[in-house]
Write an enzyme that holds these catalytic residues in place. Structure first.
Site, PDB file in Angstrom:
ATOM      1  N   ASP A  45      19.913   0.712  15.471  1.00 31.53           N
ATOM      2  CA  ASP A  45      20.823   1.857  15.348  1.00 31.53           C
ATOM      3  C   ASP A  45      20.074   3.084  14.800  1.00 31.53           C
ATOM      4  O   ASP A  45      20.636   4.171  14.711  1.00 31.53           O
ATOM      5  CB  ASP A  45      22.060   1.516  14.506  1.00 31.53           C
ATOM      6  CG  ASP A  45      21.733   1.133  13.075  1.00 31.53           C
ATOM      7  OD1 ASP A  45      20.533   1.055  12.736  1.00 31.53           O
ATOM      8  OD2 ASP A  45      22.669   0.904  12.289  1.00 31.53           O
ATOM      9  N   SER A  46      18.776   2.912  14.497  1.00 34.36           N
ATOM     10  CA  SER A  46      17.942   4.082  14.160  1.00 34.36           C
ATOM     11  C   SER A  46      17.851   5.019  15.364  1.00 34.36           C
ATOM     12  O   SER A  46      17.317   6.124  15.248  1.00 34.36           O
ATOM     13  CB  SER A  46      16.548   3.646  13.706  1.00 34.36           C
ATOM     14  OG  SER A  46      15.976   2.766  14.643  1.00 34.36           O
ATOM     15  N   ASP A  84      21.627  -4.553  17.598  1.00 33.17           N
ATOM     16  CA  ASP A  84      21.863  -4.122  16.216  1.00 33.17           C
ATOM     17  C   ASP A  84      23.329  -3.724  16.066  1.00 33.17           C
ATOM     18  O   ASP A  84      23.791  -2.805  16.744  1.00 33.17           O
ATOM     19  CB  ASP A  84      20.950  -2.917  15.916  1.00 33.17           C
ATOM     20  CG  ASP A  84      20.677  -2.763  14.439  1.00 33.17           C
ATOM     21  OD1 ASP A  84      21.034  -3.666  13.659  1.00 33.17           O
ATOM     22  OD2 ASP A  84      20.087  -1.726  14.060  1.00 33.17           O
ATOM     23  N   LYS A 114      21.688  -8.502  14.917  1.00 30.86           N
ATOM     24  CA  LYS A 114      21.294  -8.269  13.523  1.00 30.86           C
ATOM     25  C   LYS A 114      22.391  -7.457  12.850  1.00 30.86           C
ATOM     26  O   LYS A 114      22.978  -6.574  13.485  1.00 30.86           O
ATOM     27  CB  LYS A 114      19.968  -7.498  13.470  1.00 30.86           C
ATOM     28  CG  LYS A 114      19.580  -7.046  12.073  1.00 30.86           C
ATOM     29  CD  LYS A 114      18.250  -6.347  12.046  1.00 30.86           C
ATOM     30  CE  LYS A 114      18.311  -4.863  12.292  1.00 30.86           C
ATOM     31  NZ  LYS A 114      19.184  -4.075  11.365  1.00 30.86           N
ATOM     32  N   GLU A 116      23.497  -5.636   8.847  1.00 28.69           N
ATOM     33  CA  GLU A 116      23.058  -5.285   7.492  1.00 28.69           C
ATOM     34  C   GLU A 116      24.028  -5.813   6.451  1.00 28.69           C
ATOM     35  O   GLU A 116      25.244  -5.819   6.673  1.00 28.69           O
ATOM     36  CB  GLU A 116      22.968  -3.758   7.349  1.00 28.69           C
ATOM     37  CG  GLU A 116      21.904  -3.129   8.222  1.00 28.69           C
ATOM     38  CD  GLU A 116      21.772  -1.626   7.990  1.00 28.69           C
ATOM     39  OE1 GLU A 116      22.342  -1.100   7.015  1.00 28.69           O
ATOM     40  OE2 GLU A 116      21.078  -0.983   8.795  1.00 28.69           O
ATOM     41  N   GLU A 183      13.967  -5.152   4.132  1.00 28.23           N
ATOM     42  CA  GLU A 183      13.456  -3.785   4.314  1.00 28.23           C
ATOM     43  C   GLU A 183      13.257  -3.087   2.967  1.00 28.23           C
ATOM     44  O   GLU A 183      14.134  -3.127   2.087  1.00 28.23           O
ATOM     45  CB  GLU A 183      14.442  -2.961   5.167  1.00 28.23           C
ATOM     46  CG  GLU A 183      13.991  -1.507   5.308  1.00 28.23           C
ATOM     47  CD  GLU A 183      14.735  -0.692   6.359  1.00 28.23           C
ATOM     48  OE1 GLU A 183      15.592  -1.273   7.063  1.00 28.23           O
ATOM     49  OE2 GLU A 183      14.444   0.505   6.474  1.00 28.23           O
TER      50      GLU A 183
HETATM   51  O1  KIV Z   1      17.774   0.349  13.344  1.00 28.01           O
HETATM   52  C1  KIV Z   1      16.639   0.028  12.977  1.00 28.01           C
HETATM   53  O2  KIV Z   1      15.621   0.589  13.415  1.00 28.01           O
HETATM   54  C2  KIV Z   1      16.507  -1.037  12.013  1.00 28.01           C
HETATM   55  C3  KIV Z   1      15.145  -1.259  11.461  1.00 28.01           C
HETATM   56  C4  KIV Z   1      14.954  -0.412  10.272  1.00 28.01           C
HETATM   57  C5  KIV Z   1      14.869  -2.676  11.213  1.00 28.01           C
HETATM   58  O3  KIV Z   1      17.459  -1.656  11.660  1.00 28.01           O
END
Ligand code: KIV
Length: 287
Positions: A45-46, A84, A114, A116, A183
């Site tokens: 999600d970056s 994500d 994934k 968080e 992280e």
């Molecule tokens: O979205 C992302 O790039 C991430 C990384 C920081 C692992 O979750």
């Protein structure tokens, strides 16, 4: 090359064969990662910052993640792919969490998702895992909660904070996560989590004492020019290369050096016939 499975990562952990993981968002970069032999890809999600120019990850939606993940899967059909879960996709209820994880599986052909969070999201991890979907936990500096953390700050630097990270790691593992990403924590904290957990523990800005590394391709290639985290090793300055190439293109277009003869299509047939056609059109077209 066949796609790895979760069992391959358990074997790699056992054999101390470090797992390589990159974050990327499009089909072109995905095919480069696959050709390079990358073990895993995350469509993070970056993308909020790297692709959409947003200030953080919070505004990123499921639809954005699904669209990018589909493109990445087309570019890397044989690489272990992780979707994500964006902010809001799993926070309100376990039903939301399962439905959105299922969307990733059905619509983007991911191998895992994934999400968080630690202790606070164990019910979501449990529910998704019980639906038969591989969950990768993500704790420490969790960008979706950067407001609550007071910014993009390293975590686990005090004993209280380290204790909270260990609690999160244990909770995430017990809830059913099959891998864990740490992280922005000191190497010593990551080393301890790695020592106590039987699942693969990967790090991004967490030192070397774990089973593998994750990094954003835009960082390692020097493409994201706004900010570079301390833990990033830049393997190229693609951003600068791009600026220089674009400058050259502008100058070539202005001087007429581009396009050259090799960039042009040829007419098929007699040019005389074309000239006759153009002459006739010039006389008859009413513009
Ligand atoms: O979205 C992302 O790039 C991430 C990384 C920081 C692992 O979750």
């Amino acid at each position: 090359m066949s796609r790895k499975t979760i069992l391959d990562f358990y074997r790699m952990k056992e054999e101390n064969d470090k797992i390589t993981w990159v974050v990327l968002y499009d089909s072109c970069m995905a095919s480069c990662a696959e050709d390079a032999g990358m073990d895993m890809i995350l469509v993070g999600d970056s993308m909020g910052m790297a692709v959409y120019g947003l200030p953080g990850t919070v505004p990123v939606t499921m639809d954005m993640c699904i669209a990018h993940t589909q493109g990445v899967r087309r570019g890397a059909p044989n690489t272990y792919l992780v979707g994500d879960m964006p902010f809001g996709a799993y926070h309100a209820s376990t039903e939301d969490a399962v439905n959105n994880a299922v969307r990733f599986m059905k619509e983007a052909d991911v191998d895992a998702i994934k999400l968080e969070g630690g202790v606070a999201v164990t019910d979501k991890i449990k529910a998704i895992s019980q639906a038969g979907i591989v969950v990768i936990g993500h704790i420490g500096l969790t960008p979706q909660s950067s407001a609550a953390l007071g910014g993009f700050k390293a975590q686990g630097r005090t004993t209280d904070s380290a204790r909270a990270i260990v609690d999160d790691a244990v909770a995430v593992y017990k809830a059913g996560a099959r891998m864990l990403l740490l992280e922005g924590v000191p190497e010593e904290v990551c080393a301890f989590v790695h020592k106590i957990l039987p699942i693969p523990v990967l790090g991004i800005g967490a030192g070397a004492a774990c089973d593998g590394q994750c990094v954003l391709t835009v960082d390692l290639l020097g493409m994201f020019r706004n900010f570079t985290p301390k833990f990033v090793k830049k393997y190229a300055q693609v951003g600068e290369i791009a600026v220089n190439c674009l400058k050259e293109y502008i100058s070539d277009v202005k001087s007429g050096a581009f396009p050259g003869p090799e960039h042009k299509y040829k007419v098929s047939g007699d040019m005389e016939e074309f000239n006759k056609l153009f002459a006739q059109l010039e006389k008859t077209l009413d513009l």
